[in-house]
Design a protein around this motif. Structure first.
Motif, PDB file in Angstrom:
ATOM      1  N   UNK A 150       0.821  -1.218   0.000  1.00 34.90           N
ATOM      2  CA  UNK A 150       0.000   0.000   0.000  1.00 34.90           C
ATOM      3  C   UNK A 150       0.853   1.265   0.000  1.00 34.90           C
ATOM      4  N   UNK A 151       1.971   1.234   0.710  1.00 38.11           N
ATOM      5  CA  UNK A 151       2.776   2.442   0.872  1.00 38.11           C
ATOM      6  C   UNK A 151       4.071   2.363   0.071  1.00 38.11           C
ATOM      7  N   UNK A 152       4.055   1.537  -0.975  1.00 40.63           N
ATOM      8  CA  UNK A 152       5.306   1.286  -1.701  1.00 40.63           C
ATOM      9  C   UNK A 152       5.942   2.574  -2.218  1.00 40.63           C
ATOM     10  N   UNK A 153       5.174   3.405  -2.923  1.00 39.57           N
ATOM     11  CA  UNK A 153       5.811   4.559  -3.558  1.00 39.57           C
ATOM     12  C   UNK A 153       6.304   5.568  -2.522  1.00 39.57           C
ATOM     13  N   UNK A 154       5.601   5.662  -1.396  1.00 40.62           N
ATOM     14  CA  UNK A 154       6.035   6.593  -0.357  1.00 40.62           C
ATOM     15  C   UNK A 154       7.277   6.074   0.374  1.00 40.62           C
ATOM     16  N   UNK A 155       7.289   4.770   0.681  1.00 40.47           N
ATOM     17  CA  UNK A 155       8.460   4.197   1.361  1.00 40.47           C
ATOM     18  C   UNK A 155       9.690   4.279   0.463  1.00 40.47           C
ATOM     19  N   UNK A 156       9.467   4.008  -0.823  1.00 43.68           N
ATOM     20  CA  UNK A 156      10.559   4.060  -1.788  1.00 43.68           C
ATOM     21  C   UNK A 156      11.125   5.482  -1.882  1.00 43.68           C
TER      22      UNK A 156
ATOM     23  N   UNK B 129      -2.173   4.846  -7.583  1.00 43.31           N
ATOM     24  CA  UNK B 129      -1.009   4.428  -8.376  1.00 43.31           C
ATOM     25  C   UNK B 129      -0.890   5.295  -9.615  1.00 43.31           C
ATOM     26  N   UNK B 130       0.337   5.465 -10.097  1.00 44.74           N
ATOM     27  CA  UNK B 130       0.513   6.248 -11.321  1.00 44.74           C
ATOM     28  C   UNK B 130      -0.278   5.635 -12.471  1.00 44.74           C
ATOM     29  N   UNK B 131      -0.898   6.502 -13.264  1.00 38.46           N
ATOM     30  CA  UNK B 131      -1.705   6.029 -14.388  1.00 38.46           C
ATOM     31  C   UNK B 131      -0.967   6.241 -15.703  1.00 38.46           C
ATOM     32  N   UNK B 132      -1.617   5.822 -16.791  1.00 37.36           N
ATOM     33  CA  UNK B 132      -0.996   5.955 -18.113  1.00 37.36           C
ATOM     34  C   UNK B 132      -0.674   7.419 -18.404  1.00 37.36           C
ATOM     35  N   UNK B 133      -1.550   8.330 -17.968  1.00 33.85           N
ATOM     36  CA  UNK B 133      -1.305   9.746 -18.254  1.00 33.85           C
ATOM     37  C   UNK B 133      -0.040  10.226 -17.536  1.00 33.85           C
ATOM     38  N   UNK B 134       0.192   9.721 -16.312  1.00 35.51           N
ATOM     39  CA  UNK B 134       1.408  10.097 -15.586  1.00 35.51           C
ATOM     40  C   UNK B 134       2.646   9.589 -16.323  1.00 35.51           C
TER      41      UNK B 134
END
Lengths: 278, 256
Positions: A150-156, B129-134
């Motif tokens: 759930x927090x992957x992008x923030x932890x990264x 989560x990042x999307x295609x537009x991102x």
């Protein structure tokens, strides 16, 4: 293959395998962060500081897991609090606190009668896991893996650039506290498998081995989990066949995997065509 | 592009105040982190919307401190900062900050494309989560900075100039209105320098506001509208009496 399957005719060995694999995967995946953020010392400290919690729970007849968890959570919060201030360097503060806590644990141990139970705390006893323990371990595995997802992008992001995180309003200290909390959970289950003294090996060694083999973060996590599963199985079988300590066998299997990864990485570097750049 | 459902910084989203400058400080003083030592004293500056402002001065002059305070990384000791008329942190997505290269752990195992994708996170917030537009924005930005061929390379395996471009790419991916760039031209190759100047010209055409700390005095006259000189944490009159003086206009308010 009989030598591999024979040991698992017994229910206690099946339980032990399931527990060792769940614990191994949890610690290995979290360990990728521990290794990359250079928190190996924090993990070791947290494992050691659980000792007084374990001994007190043992003396008063409470659940050992809850005693260890309470001590680990206290340690996580204390480390986060200490690292906010710069007057004492973080590793110094941790060094002072964790040895002190461990010494308290040893003193309490010497007042407790049976050393057999206590040696399980120090060196682990994965062969003795109960069904109740298994539920707890599975719960921890689910919580840790789900939180990391759930927090992957923030932890990264907070791992490699806490400044950018702060600029966009994401508090790096909050993510660190979250990671310390997960570490506390993983450490408490790790103690059941390999004990206070060796738990850090489950966090660091498979992740470090995976780090030698791939530069992709998700692949590192997957590879660490696979290596950890193999090592848990090999270690358990070896301990059964050689009638040796299960915790130490699992840790040595991890160490061997790390050495093997080192050789593979070295050989791979020799035979890969040189990187000419662009 | 929709606003994040769960923004990182809650409940402080604010629209720009009409006619307010992009950045304005009012007798701003800032201390070095964790000390009482003053890094910036009584500094009043102004960057109008769409302007390009250079902060120049020797090391320790307070250039980085001013940018960090405007980015919300350092607390204000006295005075005030307004971003589009609002307090710092009221509109995170509108402000991009380019740190010095040393602030980042380049050994981290992510590719350049993922690194630049982090510029989109402020628009995503928690759980999204990042999307295609991102990803499309990231692809376009990488091409603009000459990094398209390096998109899959681990960030530590870039040259210094390429890392600097990756940082700028991330700042561009944020699609901010005010860009605070800390030494983007420090120790970079000629190719990178050319690309960064070209991007700065484009940003100007797009109406973005740029505040840039720089040592690179050589091309200052061409690239900036306003030059602000700092020394020992104080605003100073520019040294000498050369062409650059004429570029100092009403957008810089000198502290008395």
């Amino acid at each position: 293959m009989g030598w591999l399957t024979d040991p698992f005719r017994y229910a206690f060995m099946q339980h032990a395998l399931l527990a060792a694999v769940l614990i191994g995967v949890t610690c290995a995946v979290l360990g990728v962060y521990v290794v990359q953020r250079r928190m190996a010392f924090v993990g070791d400290a947290m494992a050691h500081t659980t000792l007084p919690g374990l001994v007190i729970a043992h003396l008063w007849g409470w659940s050992l897991s809850l005693g260890g968890l309470a001590a680990a959570v206290v340690t996580a919060v204390a480390i986060a609090w200490v690292s906010r201030r710069q007057q004492v360097k973080e590793d110094t503060a941790i060094g002072v606190v964790f040895t002190g806590m461990f010494a308290v644990g040893v003193l309490l141990m010497s007042r407790a009668g049976s050393f057999r139970d206590l040696s399980h705390m120090l060196f682990g006893n994965v062969l003795g896991v109960t069904t109740q323990d298994l539920y707890l371990i599975a719960g921890v595995t689910a919580v840790v893996l789900l939180t990391l997802w759930l927090f992957h992008k923030e932890l990264e992001l907070t791992s490699y650039d806490p400044t950018h995180a702060e600029v966009i309003g994401l508090r790096a200290s909050l993510m660190r506290l979250l990671l310390l909390g997960l570490l506390a959970l993983a450490v408490v289950t790790g103690i059941q498998a390999v004990g206070v003294i060796l738990t850090n090996a489950l966090l660091v060694t498979p992740a470090a081995a995976a780090g030698l083999l791939t530069t992709s973060f998700p692949r590192r996590m997957l590879l660490a989990a696979v290596l950890s599963t193999v090592c848990a199985t090999v270690g358990l079988v070896a301990s059964y066949l050689l009638k040796a300590s299960s915790g130490a066998s699992i840790v040595l299997a991890c160490t061997a995997a790390f050495a093997l990864a080192g050789v593979v990485a070295q050989v791979g570097r020799r035979f890969r065509p040189p990187d000419l750049g662009d | 592009m929709s606003d994040p459902r769960f923004p990182y910084s809650r409940g402080r989203h604010a629209d720009p105040v009409p006619d307010a400058p992009a950045l304005a400080t009012d007798r701003l003083s800032v201390c070095y982190p964790g000390t009482d030592r003053v890094a910036l004293r009584n500094v009043s500056v102004r960057a109008g919307r769409g302007s390009r402002v250079a902060l120049v001065g020797p090391n320790g002059a307070g250039k980085s401190t001013l940018l960090k305070a405007a980015a919300g990384l350092l607390p204000v000791a006295a005075g005030g900062i307004r971003i589009y008329g609002n307090p710092v942190g009221a509109c995170h997505h509108r402000v991009a900050y380019l740190p010095q290269r040393g602030d980042i752990d380049w050994t981290f195992p992510i590719p350049v494309s993922r690194f630049v994708l982090a510029g989109r996170y402020v628009h995503l917030g928690w759980f999204r989560r990042p999307e295609a537009s991102d990803r499309a924005i990231v692809t376009a930005v990488l091409a603009r900075l000459g990094l398209a061929a390096l998109a899959d390379r681990q960030i530590g395996r870039l040259s210094g100039g390429q890392q600097q471009r990756a940082l700028l790419a991330r700042a561009l991916a944020q699609e901010a209105d005010l860009l605070l760039l800390d030494e983007p031209l420090n120790a970079v190759d000629a190719e990178t320098k050319d690309i960064i100047y070209a991007v700065m010209a484009d940003l100007r055409a797009e109406g973005k506001t740029l505040v840039v700390a720089t040592h690179d005095l050589g091309r200052l006259t061409r690239a900036f509208d306003t030059i602000i000189h700092l020394q020992n944490g104080l605003l100073v009159q520019p040294p000498g009496n050369d062409a650059r003086d004429t570029l100092v206009n009403e957008e810089a308010v000198w502290a008395g």
